[in-house]
Design a protein around this motif. Structure first.
Motif, short mmCIF file in Angstrom:
data_model
loop_
_atom_site.label_atom_id
_atom_site.label_comp_id
_atom_site.label_asym_id
_atom_site.label_seq_id
_atom_site.Cartn_x
_atom_site.Cartn_y
_atom_site.Cartn_z
N ASP A 254 0.85 -1.19 0.00
CA ASP A 254 0.00 0.00 0.00
C ASP A 254 0.89 1.24 0.00
O ASP A 254 2.02 1.23 0.52
CB ASP A 254 -0.89 0.03 1.24
CG ASP A 254 -2.05 -0.96 1.15
OD1 ASP A 254 -2.21 -1.58 0.09
OD2 ASP A 254 -2.78 -1.12 2.16
N ILE A 255 0.37 2.32 -0.56
CA ILE A 255 1.11 3.58 -0.60
C ILE A 255 0.67 4.47 0.56
O ILE A 255 -0.52 4.66 0.80
CB ILE A 255 0.88 4.33 -1.94
CG1 ILE A 255 1.32 3.45 -3.11
CG2 ILE A 255 1.63 5.66 -1.95
CD1 ILE A 255 2.77 3.03 -3.06
N ILE A 256 1.64 4.97 1.27
CA ILE A 256 1.39 5.86 2.42
C ILE A 256 1.89 7.25 2.06
O ILE A 256 3.02 7.42 1.61
CB ILE A 256 2.12 5.36 3.68
CG1 ILE A 256 1.72 3.91 4.01
CG2 ILE A 256 1.82 6.27 4.86
CD1 ILE A 256 0.26 3.71 4.33
N LYS A 257 1.02 8.25 2.24
CA LYS A 257 1.38 9.64 1.98
C LYS A 257 1.57 10.39 3.30
O LYS A 257 0.97 10.05 4.30
CB LYS A 257 0.26 10.34 1.19
CG LYS A 257 0.13 9.90 -0.26
CD LYS A 257 -1.09 10.51 -0.91
CE LYS A 257 -1.10 12.03 -0.85
NZ LYS A 257 -0.04 12.63 -1.70
N ALA A 258 2.43 11.39 3.26
CA ALA A 258 2.55 12.29 4.40
C ALA A 258 1.43 13.32 4.30
O ALA A 258 1.16 13.87 3.24
CB ALA A 258 3.91 13.00 4.40
N LYS A 259 0.75 13.55 5.41
CA LYS A 259 -0.40 14.47 5.44
C LYS A 259 0.01 15.86 4.93
O LYS A 259 1.05 16.39 5.31
CB LYS A 259 -0.93 14.57 6.87
CG LYS A 259 -2.18 15.40 7.03
CD LYS A 259 -2.63 15.40 8.49
CE LYS A 259 -3.86 16.27 8.69
NZ LYS A 259 -4.28 16.29 10.11
N SER A 261 1.16 16.76 2.16
CA SER A 261 2.44 16.74 1.45
C SER A 261 2.31 15.82 0.24
O SER A 261 1.43 14.94 0.20
CB SER A 261 3.55 16.24 2.38
OG SER A 261 4.74 15.96 1.67
N ASN A 262 3.18 15.99 -0.72
CA ASN A 262 3.19 15.11 -1.89
C ASN A 262 4.10 13.90 -1.70
O ASN A 262 4.16 13.02 -2.56
CB ASN A 262 3.65 15.90 -3.13
CG ASN A 262 2.65 16.96 -3.54
OD1 ASN A 262 1.45 16.77 -3.43
ND2 ASN A 262 3.16 18.10 -4.01
N VAL A 302 -1.01 8.95 5.85
CA VAL A 302 -2.30 8.81 5.17
C VAL A 302 -2.25 7.65 4.19
O VAL A 302 -1.33 7.55 3.37
CB VAL A 302 -2.67 10.12 4.42
CG1 VAL A 302 -4.00 9.96 3.69
CG2 VAL A 302 -2.71 11.30 5.39
N HIS A 303 -3.24 6.76 4.28
CA HIS A 303 -3.38 5.63 3.36
C HIS A 303 -3.91 6.18 2.04
O HIS A 303 -5.02 6.69 1.96
CB HIS A 303 -4.35 4.62 3.97
CG HIS A 303 -4.47 3.36 3.18
ND1 HIS A 303 -5.60 3.03 2.46
CD2 HIS A 303 -3.60 2.33 3.01
CE1 HIS A 303 -5.43 1.86 1.88
NE2 HIS A 303 -4.23 1.41 2.20
N LYS A 304 -3.08 6.13 0.98
CA LYS A 304 -3.40 6.83 -0.27
C LYS A 304 -4.71 6.35 -0.89
O LYS A 304 -5.53 7.16 -1.34
CB LYS A 304 -2.26 6.66 -1.27
CG LYS A 304 -2.46 7.45 -2.56
CD LYS A 304 -1.26 7.33 -3.49
CE LYS A 304 -1.47 8.15 -4.76
NZ LYS A 304 -0.31 8.07 -5.67
N GLU A 305 -4.93 5.06 -0.91
CA GLU A 305 -6.12 4.51 -1.59
C GLU A 305 -7.41 4.98 -0.94
O GLU A 305 -8.37 5.36 -1.62
CB GLU A 305 -6.07 2.98 -1.60
CG GLU A 305 -7.23 2.35 -2.35
CD GLU A 305 -7.14 0.84 -2.38
OE1 GLU A 305 -7.99 0.22 -3.02
OE2 GLU A 305 -6.21 0.29 -1.76
#
Length: 331
Positions: A254-259, A261-262, A302-305
């Motif tokens: 899974d892809i995790i994003k920083a809140k 942020s890109n 943040v869980h991107k999906e």
């Protein structure tokens, strides 16, 4: 602590910081650079000061701001001997410093008095560019407060005590203070020598659910002071990423994003993330992005999906499990 080899367990005895020839200043520097040792992944901290002096020449060891906008005092002692040899009680020393910080009413005031001098002292650790220490300090502090949705600044002050070991009187006093709404924590730092390295176990002793466990009893005839430790102590521990992976709430890959942020990374099956081909913990990845001393990992990952934070996903899954348990009980 044990070392396991070929199914054989060898006990590793802990040592003291004195045995390692380490001073209180050494421990202070370690914690300054690794304050996450004294907090979990549910908390964000920004270190803003070291050895800050008040008008009466008292010096606080480390100063931070937490994700609630409160100023946090971190006081350090090497071991029980250092605590007992002081004329002034460990916890009272910290309370005096906290009282000084209670007078700070705005981020601007904190930056002028504490954070800007800290940035100037450790300027090699900051990218100042054309900014002054004050300008960078107010920018970084305001970014921290805004990211954590802080509305009211420094409403209360917190105290964290850190020591290699504690005396019973200190633990008893801190337990009583917590029960009477003074936010004070005790962390015990225990060093172990392993294969030429020093491994430090950081354990939170207080606050706990059962404050009575640390109260020192009154004298009963010829009985010496005894600290009650027989009760089972319970702590509220939220599931970590490894448990969330086991649940299937999130998956490896899974892809995790920083809140806000890109920046994004791939979640690995052990709960770490892959950053430019390098494996690291989510805490380290997020700290590098935001530039804070410690960060609420599950609130800023943040869980991107799904677009949800890991904290939201965890809360929803725990509620689902609780409902399933209730349904099975009713049946």
């Amino acid at each position: 602590m044990y070392s396991i080899k070929d199914n054989q367990a060898t006990k590793i005895e802990h040592v003291t910081f004195s045995d390692l020839k380490m001073t209180e200043n050494d421990i202070e520097e370690i914690l300054r650079c690794n304050i996450n040792m004294l907090c979990d992944e549910e908390e964000s901290l920004l270190i803003v000061g070291r050895q800050v002096k008040n008008e009466k020449n008292g010096r606080s060891d480390l100063t931070a701001v937490d994700n609630n906008g409160n100023i946090v005092l971190i006081e350090i002692k090497r071991d029980k001997k250092d605590i007992e040899n002081r004329k002034e009680a460990f916890e009272f020393q910290a309370i005096r410093y906290a009282a000084s910080y209670a007078k700070i009413e705005s981020p601007d005031e904190l930056v002028k008095l504490v954070y800007a001098p800290y940035i100037e002292k450790y300027r090699s650790e900051f990218e100042l560019g054309e900014l002054t220490s004050y300008e960078l300090g107010i920018r970084k502090l305001n970014e921290f407060l805004e990211a954590n949705d802080v509305i009211n600044f420094n409403v209360k002050q917190r105290i964290i005590l850190a020591a290699g070991e504690y005396d019973e009187q200190t633990l008893s006093a801190v337990a009583w203070l917590n029960k009477n709404d003074v936010n004070m924590s005790c962390f015990q730092l225990t060093p172990y020598p392993i294969n030429g390295e020093t491994i430090v176990k950081a354990e939170k002793l207080l606050p706990l659910a059962e404050y009575n466990d640390y109260y020192v009893n009154l004298m009963d005839k010829a009985t010496r002071y005894v600290s009650k430790r027989e009760k089972t102590i319970t702590r509220k521990v939220l599931p970590k990423i490894d448990t969330m992976l086991a649940w299937g709430a999130v998956k490896a890959g899974d892809i995790i994003k920083a809140k806000d942020s890109n920046d994004e990374v791939e979640l690995l099956k052990n709960g770490n993330v892959k950053v430019n081909g390098e494996e690291m913990s989510m805490q380290t990845w997020l700290k590098n992005i935001y530039g804070w001393s410690s960060i609420q990992t599950y609130n800023f990952a943040v869980h991107k999906e799904s677009g949800k934070t890991l904290s939201q996903i965890r809360e929803e899954y725990m509620e689902k499990l609780a409902n399933e348990t209730d349904d099975s009980v009713e049946q």
